[in-house]
Design a protein around this motif. Structure first.
Motif, short mmCIF file in Angstrom:
data_model
loop_
_atom_site.label_atom_id
_atom_site.label_comp_id
_atom_site.label_asym_id
_atom_site.label_seq_id
_atom_site.Cartn_x
_atom_site.Cartn_y
_atom_site.Cartn_z
N GLU A 84 -4.70 -5.69 0.88
CA GLU A 84 -3.75 -4.57 0.90
C GLU A 84 -2.30 -5.03 1.04
O GLU A 84 -1.38 -4.24 0.81
CB GLU A 84 -4.10 -3.62 2.04
N ASP A 85 -2.10 -6.27 1.44
CA ASP A 85 -0.75 -6.77 1.70
C ASP A 85 -0.15 -7.53 0.52
O ASP A 85 0.99 -8.01 0.61
CB ASP A 85 -0.75 -7.69 2.92
N VAL A 86 -0.90 -7.65 -0.58
CA VAL A 86 -0.44 -8.47 -1.70
C VAL A 86 -0.56 -7.70 -3.01
O VAL A 86 -1.17 -6.63 -3.07
CB VAL A 86 -1.25 -9.79 -1.78
N ASP A 87 0.03 -8.28 -4.07
CA ASP A 87 0.03 -7.61 -5.37
C ASP A 87 -0.77 -8.39 -6.41
O ASP A 87 -0.53 -8.26 -7.61
CB ASP A 87 1.47 -7.42 -5.85
N TRP A 88 -1.73 -9.17 -5.99
CA TRP A 88 -2.43 -10.08 -6.89
C TRP A 88 -3.20 -9.37 -7.99
O TRP A 88 -3.44 -9.93 -9.05
CB TRP A 88 -3.38 -10.98 -6.11
N TRP A 89 -3.62 -8.13 -7.75
CA TRP A 89 -4.46 -7.41 -8.70
C TRP A 89 -3.72 -6.25 -9.38
O TRP A 89 -4.33 -5.43 -10.03
CB TRP A 89 -5.71 -6.87 -8.01
#
Length: 211
Positions: A84-89
């Protein structure tokens, strides 16, 4: 006679029963993974959504996965992160239906010509899980370098900064059907690899949702 007059003059009324409280309207939206499938006819597998990670992405580390069990945090500043803390997807390169998640070492499916492609990428697999027996459900998981396995709202397995060394784990589950997802990212080192499978197919079934 007097009691008849008293009855005729009495003031009374018949009260109606209060109306039933209004029911909540049915939800307009289905689950993000789709509705649960027909377990008798669905095709086993999960939907996959692949994303590319640029070499200059702030969460990508130019680090080596050590034989001793993970990222050398002292040298690289490696930080375990939550999905939830990253934009990898966020940006999808392509999607596919995948009946098996056993890819082994050296697996590098995303190549768009970016610097260091196909070295860094991320995948989200999603669908529904049916469990037919209460108790521990074993599975094999191996990932380099980050992975989360989620059954409903619960994370039942997590790897962070790990080398590709598949191991058997288990989740204690009750019979029923659950939203199911696996999130994976390779963001460090040259070693690639991913593998996931349930070790007893008699107790579990995975299928995509119905959209």
């Amino acid at each position: 006679m007097i009691w008849l007059l008293a009855l005729a003059c009495s003031d009374y009324s018949v009260r109606e029963a209060p109306p039933d409280p209004p029911t909540d309207p049915p939800p307009d939206e289905t689950h993000p993974f789709g509705d649960p499938p027909d377990w008798n006819t669905c095709k086993p597998g999960l939907m996959a959504r692949y994303s590319n990670l640029a070499a200059d992405h702030p969460d990508v580390q130019d680090a080596l996965v050590l034989d001793t069990g993970g990222i050398d945090t002292a040298d690289t500043g490696w930080q375990p992160l939550e999905p939830e803390d990253v934009d990898w997807w966020d940006e999808i390169a392509f999607s596919s239906f995948e009946p098996s998640l056993e890819y082994g070492p050296g697996w590098a499916p995303v190549d768009e010509g970016l610097e260091d492609d196909p070295r860094f990428f991320a995948v989200r697999w999603e669908g529904w899980l049916r469990v037919t027996r209460n108790g521990d459900v074993p599975f094999v998981l191996g990932a380099s370098t980050d992975a989360w396995v989620r059954v409903g709202p619960d994370t039942v397995a997590r790897l962070s900064g790990s080398p590709y060394e598949p191991e058997t784990q288990s989740a204690n589950l009750r019979t029923g059907q659950y939203p199911f997802e696996i999130l994976y990212a390779h963001r460090a080192g040259d070693e690639l690899g991913f593998r996931f499978r349930f070790t007893n197919d008699d107790d579990v079934q995975l299928c995509p949702g119905v959209r």
